[in-house]
Motif scaffolding. Structure first.
Motif, PDB file in Angstrom:
ATOM      1  N   ARG A  90       2.082 -73.092   7.811  1.00  0.00           N
ATOM      2  CA  ARG A  90       1.870 -74.174   8.775  1.00  0.00           C
ATOM      3  C   ARG A  90       2.660 -75.405   8.337  1.00  0.00           C
ATOM      4  O   ARG A  90       2.495 -75.904   7.229  1.00  0.00           O
ATOM      5  N   VAL A  91       3.505 -75.895   9.226  1.00  0.00           N
ATOM      6  CA  VAL A  91       4.350 -77.059   8.967  1.00  0.00           C
ATOM      7  C   VAL A  91       3.819 -78.242   9.763  1.00  0.00           C
ATOM      8  O   VAL A  91       3.514 -78.106  10.954  1.00  0.00           O
ATOM      9  N   GLY A  92       3.679 -79.410   9.128  1.00  0.00           N
ATOM     10  CA  GLY A  92       3.203 -80.560   9.892  1.00  0.00           C
ATOM     11  C   GLY A  92       2.748 -81.711   9.029  1.00  0.00           C
ATOM     12  O   GLY A  92       3.309 -81.971   7.958  1.00  0.00           O
ATOM     13  N   ASP A  93       1.721 -82.392   9.499  1.00  0.00           N
ATOM     14  CA  ASP A  93       1.198 -83.604   8.870  1.00  0.00           C
ATOM     15  C   ASP A  93       0.705 -83.288   7.457  1.00  0.00           C
ATOM     16  O   ASP A  93      -0.223 -82.500   7.278  1.00  0.00           O
ATOM     17  N   PRO A  94       1.291 -83.890   6.430  1.00  0.00           N
ATOM     18  CA  PRO A  94       0.891 -83.554   5.064  1.00  0.00           C
ATOM     19  C   PRO A  94      -0.524 -84.002   4.706  1.00  0.00           C
ATOM     20  O   PRO A  94      -1.093 -83.505   3.727  1.00  0.00           O
ATOM     21  N   MET A  95      -1.093 -84.936   5.480  1.00  0.00           N
ATOM     22  CA  MET A  95      -2.471 -85.356   5.202  1.00  0.00           C
ATOM     23  C   MET A  95      -3.499 -84.365   5.754  1.00  0.00           C
ATOM     24  O   MET A  95      -4.664 -84.443   5.422  1.00  0.00           O
ATOM     25  N   ASP A  96      -3.066 -83.422   6.576  1.00  0.00           N
ATOM     26  CA  ASP A  96      -3.961 -82.392   7.116  1.00  0.00           C
ATOM     27  C   ASP A  96      -4.150 -81.323   6.042  1.00  0.00           C
ATOM     28  O   ASP A  96      -3.176 -80.698   5.607  1.00  0.00           O
ATOM     29  N   PRO A  97      -5.381 -81.071   5.597  1.00  0.00           N
ATOM     30  CA  PRO A  97      -5.598 -80.075   4.540  1.00  0.00           C
ATOM     31  C   PRO A  97      -5.121 -78.677   4.918  1.00  0.00           C
ATOM     32  O   PRO A  97      -4.911 -77.840   4.039  1.00  0.00           O
ATOM     33  N   ALA A  98      -4.929 -78.417   6.205  1.00  0.00           N
ATOM     34  CA  ALA A  98      -4.468 -77.095   6.636  1.00  0.00           C
ATOM     35  C   ALA A  98      -2.951 -76.949   6.540  1.00  0.00           C
ATOM     36  O   ALA A  98      -2.426 -75.839   6.675  1.00  0.00           O
ATOM     37  N   THR A  99      -2.232 -78.027   6.308  1.00  0.00           N
ATOM     38  CA  THR A  99      -0.775 -77.988   6.259  1.00  0.00           C
ATOM     39  C   THR A  99      -0.289 -77.356   4.957  1.00  0.00           C
ATOM     40  O   THR A  99      -0.740 -77.702   3.871  1.00  0.00           O
ATOM     41  N   ASP A 100       0.654 -76.410   5.109  1.00  0.00           N
ATOM     42  CA  ASP A 100       1.282 -75.779   3.946  1.00  0.00           C
ATOM     43  C   ASP A 100       2.586 -76.472   3.562  1.00  0.00           C
ATOM     44  O   ASP A 100       2.890 -76.618   2.374  1.00  0.00           O
ATOM     45  N   ILE A 101       3.374 -76.881   4.564  1.00  0.00           N
ATOM     46  CA  ILE A 101       4.693 -77.451   4.335  1.00  0.00           C
ATOM     47  C   ILE A 101       4.780 -78.806   5.032  1.00  0.00           C
ATOM     48  O   ILE A 101       4.606 -78.894   6.246  1.00  0.00           O
ATOM     49  N   GLY A 102       5.045 -79.829   4.260  1.00  0.00           N
ATOM     50  CA  GLY A 102       5.219 -81.162   4.817  1.00  0.00           C
ATOM     51  C   GLY A 102       6.687 -81.492   5.000  1.00  0.00           C
ATOM     52  O   GLY A 102       7.559 -80.610   4.990  1.00  0.00           O
ATOM     53  N   PRO A 103       7.015 -82.759   5.130  1.00  0.00           N
ATOM     54  CA  PRO A 103       8.391 -83.171   5.380  1.00  0.00           C
ATOM     55  C   PRO A 103       9.245 -83.135   4.125  1.00  0.00           C
ATOM     56  O   PRO A 103       8.743 -83.130   3.000  1.00  0.00           O
ATOM     57  N   MET A 104      10.545 -83.140   4.320  1.00  0.00           N
ATOM     58  CA  MET A 104      11.461 -83.426   3.228  1.00  0.00           C
ATOM     59  C   MET A 104      11.461 -84.939   3.015  1.00  0.00           C
ATOM     60  O   MET A 104      10.923 -85.693   3.826  1.00  0.00           O
ATOM     61  N   ILE A 105      12.063 -85.368   1.942  1.00  0.00           N
ATOM     62  CA  ILE A 105      11.905 -86.752   1.517  1.00  0.00           C
ATOM     63  C   ILE A 105      12.564 -87.745   2.467  1.00  0.00           C
ATOM     64  O   ILE A 105      12.135 -88.889   2.577  1.00  0.00           O
ATOM     65  N   CYS A 106      13.595 -87.333   3.211  1.00  0.00           N
ATOM     66  CA  CYS A 106      14.275 -88.244   4.135  1.00  0.00           C
ATOM     67  C   CYS A 106      15.044 -87.436   5.178  1.00  0.00           C
ATOM     68  O   CYS A 106      15.337 -86.248   4.960  1.00  0.00           O
ATOM     69  N   PRO A 107      15.402 -88.045   6.306  1.00  0.00           N
ATOM     70  CA  PRO A 107      16.138 -87.317   7.342  1.00  0.00           C
ATOM     71  C   PRO A 107      17.469 -86.743   6.869  1.00  0.00           C
ATOM     72  O   PRO A 107      17.871 -85.656   7.284  1.00  0.00           O
ATOM     73  N   GLN A 108      18.144 -87.452   5.967  1.00  0.00           N
ATOM     74  CA  GLN A 108      19.448 -86.988   5.500  1.00  0.00           C
ATOM     75  C   GLN A 108      19.326 -85.655   4.756  1.00  0.00           C
ATOM     76  O   GLN A 108      20.181 -84.764   4.906  1.00  0.00           O
ATOM     77  N   GLN A 109      18.274 -85.504   3.960  1.00  0.00           N
ATOM     78  CA  GLN A 109      18.090 -84.244   3.238  1.00  0.00           C
ATOM     79  C   GLN A 109      17.712 -83.112   4.196  1.00  0.00           C
ATOM     80  O   GLN A 109      18.151 -81.963   4.021  1.00  0.00           O
ATOM     81  N   ALA A 110      16.915 -83.428   5.202  1.00  0.00           N
ATOM     82  CA  ALA A 110      16.583 -82.418   6.207  1.00  0.00           C
ATOM     83  C   ALA A 110      17.836 -81.971   6.958  1.00  0.00           C
ATOM     84  O   ALA A 110      18.046 -80.773   7.213  1.00  0.00           O
ATOM     85  N   GLU A 111      18.674 -82.911   7.316  1.00  0.00           N
ATOM     86  CA  GLU A 111      19.932 -82.589   7.990  1.00  0.00           C
ATOM     87  C   GLU A 111      20.830 -81.724   7.105  1.00  0.00           C
ATOM     88  O   GLU A 111      21.482 -80.786   7.586  1.00  0.00           O
TER      89      GLU A 111
END
Length: 456
Positions: A292-313
């Motif tokens: 599950r990818v999404g809000d890192p504050m949700d205890p059900a989330t497995d994968i949160g965001p990368m540190i910044c948009p540039q790294q995601a790109e």
């Protein structure tokens, strides 16, 4: 300098930006602190570290939330990081009283019969500690805990993306009873003061965790002093034909995509025996798609965001580049802002960046093999490594791989991302620049002194 939440973009606060003049003040303060730390008994150092560990444990919820807000690490993972940091400080307290020398048999060689003595360990002085964002609490504890246990002072430069947790920890450590000057914290942009810190003649050692390019720059500027570095990896896993396929697939998915792949010992390349390749592929695709990818504050989330948009790109670009070179996309490959779907590739050319460089993102590549030595040779192609892993029910295969894999740690029937904070930890090959792990770091952060008595 603004600090923002990588998931929401919310402003979390601002921190001061240091320059070379602040380095001079911090190192001068550190010299005073180093003298005070050296004068402390090992028992007093241990007491301070135990006090800090207990205080951190009591504030675990506050620190976990801060880690998640600042780095995007899912709250479940952040909670585990705080628990590990508590353990790291407690290990440091224990080892503070164990850093002992030995007697020396001077009479073992003619001429030494009238001599006796011993050696002991002494602190180095001021240690510059430079840490990354992906474990913003525990990786700091892996530097300051052993440094203080060995009697040193520290000038800490935390990651630009995650300085707030470092400030929280510094306040907690000072409240635990550190002497004045023992801990000095410099926030801001490394480009503004990094060289001044690492090249300072009164800094006895630089301990750095981060990228190879910055590591090379530090080595050029540091001059004649100790340098310990952890410069990243490209974690290979071998899955043999006798492996528990379901267990291996789930472990590899967790090891590849935890912390959004921003993990120096995360799984990046998986070599699967040809006879079980398709079964493993189907199992890891299912395990990947179930995350599950999404809000890192949700205890059900497995994968949160990368540190910044540039790294995601960057990760999406590397993935698209590999596909253009002939790779097959099995899962993921999309992003929304800083969120990147866990990405699984097959048929990846060995020279694709996503395979031969440290990806440091949620992408993993599958390869086929027919012979164990073939897989070991492929796993060893990267000129830098930390951990490797093999899944097998054969003790012979496990022992053979453990001997032949050119890495600093071999995990058997486990993911490459397993780490016990008490074990030696560091790089192999190009990345072999000392060891962390509390007891081992303490030896890096101290020096021996021989005391010899001539009795005649």
């Amino acid at each position: 300098m603004a600090v923002t939440n990588p998931f929401s973009g919310e402003a979390l606060g601002e921190v001061a930006c240091a320059d070379a003049s602040h380095v001079e003040r911090a190192v001068a303060s550190g010299l005073t602190g180093a003298a005070a730390m050296a004068d402390l008994s090992t028992g007093e150092r241990a007491r301070i570290l135990r006090c800090a560990a207990s205080a951190l444990e009591s504030e675990a919820g506050r620190f976990s939330a801060a880690i998640t807000a600042e780095t995007g690490k899912p709250i479940r993972s952040a909670t585990r990081e705080v628990a590990r940091a508590v353990n790291t400080l407690r290990l440091s307290a224990e080892e503070a009283t164990r850093l002992a020398g030995e007697t020396i048999a001077f009479d073992s060689f003619p001429g030494g019969e009238a001599r006796s003595g011993h050696y002991l360990h002494e602190p180095l002085g001021v240690i510059a500690a430079i840490t990354p964002f992906n474990d913003p609490l525990n990786l700091i504890c892996h530097k300051i805990g052993p440094a203080f246990a060995a009697g040193n002072a520290v000038v800490l430069k935390p990651a630009e993306q995650a300085p707030l947790v470092a400030i929280m920890l510094a306040r907690l450590m000072l409240a635990a009873g550190l002497p004045d000057g023992a801990l000095n914290l410099l926030t801001g942009h490394g480009r503004d003061f990094g060289d001044a810190l690492t090249s300072h003649r009164d800094v006895a050692m630089v301990s750095f965790t981060g990228g190879a390019n910055v590591g090379q720059a530090i080595c050029r500027s540091a001059g004649i002093k100790r340098v310990a570095m952890e410069l990243g990896g490209n974690g290979p896993v071998i899955v043999m034909d006798d492996a528990d396929i379901d267990k291996a697939a789930k472990a590899c998915a967790a090891g590849a995509f935890g912390a959004a792949g921003q993990n120096c010992i995360g799984v990046q390349r998986i070599y699967v025996h040809d006879t079980v390749h398709d079964a493993f592929r189907d199992a890891i695709v299912a395990a990947t798609n179930a995350l599950r990818v999404g809000d890192p504050m949700d205890p059900a989330t497995d994968i949160g965001p990368m540190i910044c948009p540039q790294q995601a790109e960057r990760i999406v670009h590397w993935t698209e580049e590999a596909v253009a070179q002939g790779a097959t996309l099995l899962a993921g490959g999309e992003r929304a802002g800083t969120l990147v779907r866990p990405t699984l590739l097959a048929d990846v050319p060995e020279d694709a960046r996503v395979a031969c460089h440290e990806a440091f993102g949620p992408v993993v590549s599958l390869f086929r093999f027919t012979d164990l030595d073939e897989a070991i040779g492929a796993a060893n192609r990267a000129d830098y490594a930390i951990h490797a892993a093999i899944f097998t029910e054969s003790l012979r295969h496990a022992r053979h791989a453990a001997r032949r894999l050119r890495v600093a740690g071999v995990m058997i029937n486990d993911s490459t991302d397993y780490r016990l904070d008490a074990m030696p930890f560091g790089g192999a090959g190009r990345g072999n620049m000392g060891r962390e792990g509390v007891r081992f770091a303490m030896r890096e952060m101290s020096q021996t002194k021989v005391v010899c008595f001539h009795d005649a």
